[in-house]
Design a protein around this motif. Structure first.
Motif, short mmCIF file in Angstrom:
data_model
loop_
_atom_site.label_atom_id
_atom_site.label_comp_id
_atom_site.label_asym_id
_atom_site.label_seq_id
_atom_site.Cartn_x
_atom_site.Cartn_y
_atom_site.Cartn_z
N ILE A 1 55.38 96.42 8.23
CA ILE A 1 54.13 96.41 7.46
C ILE A 1 52.96 95.82 8.25
O ILE A 1 51.80 96.11 7.98
CB ILE A 1 54.32 95.65 6.12
CG1 ILE A 1 53.18 95.92 5.15
CG2 ILE A 1 54.49 94.15 6.34
CD1 ILE A 1 53.42 95.42 3.74
N CYS B 1 46.74 95.20 -5.93
CA CYS B 1 48.19 95.00 -6.11
C CYS B 1 48.63 94.79 -7.56
O CYS B 1 48.27 93.78 -8.19
CB CYS B 1 48.60 93.80 -5.27
SG CYS B 1 50.31 93.32 -5.50
N LEU C 1 53.90 100.88 -7.66
CA LEU C 1 55.04 99.99 -7.83
C LEU C 1 55.21 99.58 -9.29
O LEU C 1 56.32 99.61 -9.83
CB LEU C 1 54.89 98.76 -6.93
CG LEU C 1 53.50 98.12 -6.85
CD1 LEU C 1 53.59 96.63 -6.78
CD2 LEU C 1 52.79 98.64 -5.60
N ASN D 1 48.90 98.64 1.64
CA ASN D 1 49.64 98.00 2.74
C ASN D 1 51.02 98.63 2.95
O ASN D 1 51.57 98.62 4.04
CB ASN D 1 49.79 96.51 2.46
CG ASN D 1 48.46 95.88 2.11
OD1 ASN D 1 47.63 95.71 2.97
ND2 ASN D 1 48.25 95.58 0.82
N GLU E 1 46.44 90.20 -0.19
CA GLU E 1 46.54 90.05 -1.64
C GLU E 1 47.35 88.82 -2.02
O GLU E 1 47.05 88.16 -3.02
CB GLU E 1 47.17 91.31 -2.25
CG GLU E 1 46.25 92.51 -2.34
CD GLU E 1 46.09 93.31 -1.04
OE1 GLU E 1 46.47 92.82 0.05
OE2 GLU E 1 45.57 94.44 -1.12
N VAL E 2 48.40 88.52 -1.22
CA VAL E 2 49.26 87.39 -1.62
C VAL E 2 48.48 86.06 -1.60
O VAL E 2 48.73 85.17 -2.41
CB VAL E 2 50.52 87.30 -0.73
CG1 VAL E 2 51.49 88.42 -1.08
CG2 VAL E 2 50.20 87.30 0.75
N MET F 1 55.70 93.22 -1.79
CA MET F 1 57.09 93.48 -1.50
C MET F 1 57.96 92.56 -2.34
O MET F 1 57.62 91.42 -2.55
CB MET F 1 57.37 93.19 -0.03
CG MET F 1 56.48 93.98 0.88
SD MET F 1 56.45 93.33 2.52
CE MET F 1 58.09 93.68 3.04
N CYS G 1 48.96 99.59 -3.63
CA CYS G 1 49.42 98.90 -2.42
C CYS G 1 49.15 99.75 -1.18
O CYS G 1 50.06 100.43 -0.69
CB CYS G 1 50.90 98.54 -2.49
SG CYS G 1 51.44 97.68 -0.99
N TYR H 1 51.56 94.03 -8.53
CA TYR H 1 52.40 92.82 -8.68
C TYR H 1 51.51 91.65 -9.07
O TYR H 1 51.84 90.86 -9.95
CB TYR H 1 53.06 92.44 -7.34
CG TYR H 1 54.34 93.14 -6.97
CD1 TYR H 1 55.07 93.91 -7.87
CD2 TYR H 1 54.85 92.99 -5.68
CE1 TYR H 1 56.24 94.52 -7.50
CE2 TYR H 1 56.03 93.59 -5.30
CZ TYR H 1 56.73 94.36 -6.20
OH TYR H 1 57.90 94.95 -5.81
N GLN I 1 51.95 90.41 5.46
CA GLN I 1 52.16 91.64 4.69
C GLN I 1 50.86 92.16 4.07
O GLN I 1 50.68 93.37 3.95
CB GLN I 1 53.19 91.37 3.59
CG GLN I 1 52.78 90.27 2.63
CD GLN I 1 53.86 89.96 1.61
OE1 GLN I 1 54.71 89.11 1.85
NE2 GLN I 1 53.84 90.66 0.49
N CYS I 2 49.97 91.25 3.65
CA CYS I 2 48.73 91.67 3.00
C CYS I 2 47.88 90.45 2.67
O CYS I 2 48.41 89.34 2.58
CB CYS I 2 49.02 92.44 1.71
SG CYS I 2 49.89 91.45 0.46
#
Ligand code: SF4
Length: 423
Positions: free
Chosen positions: A328, A93, A388, A361, A133-134, A1, A359, A95, A130-131
């Protein structure tokens, strides 16, 4: 996000001059602190516990925002391969892969603000609300630069948010404080934390007020405008500047509503957008919908920075609750009820679900939600395949055909008011 300040689709807001100054000031301010060591610098996930960092005097950078800029500027496509070559799959992801790829390639769209790279932090702070992945993303940099990576391992797919969940996250927030204090070189001041939470809550309320303006017909703010206007709600949450900005924007939107001025010259249909923006096609999609006199009036994405639970009288506990109540982080039942409520509030004629390849998520069509919504609310649904940042997952031609066919279908559907939308 995340969000970008790229004014690709912004439809003539007076406030935007201030928005550009604010975003430029944010990037150059964090960069200066990192170079001159004038303040501790942290990287934080976009809906992470930033208030703790503000209260401790950190300058805060949001890598997801950088990811969105990489997508919007289309640098993402040039650099993701660098991360793939390191073993970060093209299926995770984009991002993450854009940002790590950009680091490895020595590229950044922040160069237009005079930055040669994303500002290097002293600490990285994540929340997996949120996930997951971060966390993996931040741990890459933790290894690369030998820096502390701390965070909250949160609950996901929650039905009801119960006190036991809030207790557990509150304890994790408390446990973070010594590590954040050690890097900042100061103790956390209770009044400073209350002030940061108070400002985050005010920012959240004002941002919601701006988004809610588009419940009016015609909608004065489109989803495409909002992806630009949300910048301060993401990167300046917990500051007075963000609150001041949304007072300005809310007043301008109220003027537009009073004057009956919409984001589009003519609004025949109103849609809701669920899922991530397609950053590299924001302008094209805005033009496509505008050409069909169809306004995308609301979105789950832009509402992700509305934190109703924040309460400065109970800073940590309310931060914990706010982080768990996010769309989310919720199960299919609360998500369905939320989308039904938003469809009614914004009187939409249809829902667009963006199924973002990398994504899961933020892609909500994979467990039958779209079909259930069609049945319960009668609102027509369109699913757009895309991503994204990874435009290899998006077909311009197919998207155009599908959107045009969907709007044609709306021409033969019952209007929102007939399905119980607000008159
Ligand atoms: S996986 Fe999705 S939610 Fe997580 S950082 Fe990437 S885009 Fe955001």
């Amino acid at each position: 996000m995340a969000t970008t300040d790229r004014p690709a689709t912004e439809s003539g807001f007076r406030a935007s001059a201030r928005l550009k100054e604010l975003m430029a000031g944010h990037f150059t301010g964090v960069d200066r602190a990192a170079r001159e060591k004038s303040a501790p610098v942290a990287w934080c996930t976009s809906v992470g516990p930033v208030e703790l960092l503000r209260a401790l005097g950190y300058q805060v950078f949001f890598p997801e925002n950088h990811g969105a800029l990489l997508g919007a500027s289309r640098v993402a496509g040039e650099v993701m391969g660098r991360a793939h070559a390191l073993g970060y799959s093209p299926d995770i992801c984009s991002y993450l892969t854009s940002d790590i790829g950009a680091y490895l390639a020595g590229k950044t769209p922040l160069s237009r603000f005079g930055l040669s790279a994303a500002p290097r932090p002293d600490l990285l702070l994540y929340s997996t609300n949120q996930c997951r992945e971060v966390r993996d993303w931040f741990e890459f940099y933790g290894r690369e630069w030998n820096l502390p990576v701390v965070g909250v391992t949160s609950f996901r797919d929650l039905g009801e948010v119960e006190d036991s969940h809030v207790d557990a996250i509150t304890r994790q927030l408390e446990a973070l404080i010594p590590a954040l204090e050690a890097v900042a070189g100061r103790r956390l001041d209770a009044a400073a934390l209350e002030l940061a939470v108070d400002r985050s809550r005010t920012c959240s309320d004002l941002w919601r007020q701006c988004l809610d303006a588009s419940a009016s017909r015609p909608a004065p703010l489109s989803f495409f405008d909002a992806t630009i206007q949300m910048g301060p709600a993401v990167v300046l949450r917990g500051t007075a500047e963000a609150c001041d900005y949304y007072r300005l924007l809310a007043a301008e939107l109220a003027e537009r509503v009073a004057a009956g001025r919409g984001a589009l010259p003519r609004e025949r249909f109103r849609l809701y957008w669920d899922g991530m923006p397609i950053w590299g096609r924001l302008r094209d999609l805005a033009s496509l919908f505008a050409g069909l006199e169809t306004s995308v009036v609301a979105s789950t994405y832009c509402n992700s920075w509305v934190f109703d639970a924040l309460d400065p009288r109970h800073p940590l506990r309310s931060m914990a609750r706010a982080s768990l109540e996010l769309f989310i982080a919720r199960a299919e039942g609360p998500k369905q009820r939320y989308l039904e409520r938003m469809s009614r509030q914004f009187q939409v004629d249809g829902l667009v679900f963006h199924d973002a390849r990398t994504c899961p998520n933020n892609s909500n069509v994979r467990f039958g939600l779209a079909q259930r919504l069609r049945r319960t609310s009668g609102v027509p649904v369109l699913v757009l395949d895309g991503d994204l940042n990874d435009l290899r997952c998006f077909s311009d031609e197919q998207a155009r055909t599908n959107v045009e066919a969907f709007v044609e279908q709306l021409e033969g559907s019952a209007p929102a008011a007939a399905r119980g939308g607000r008159p």
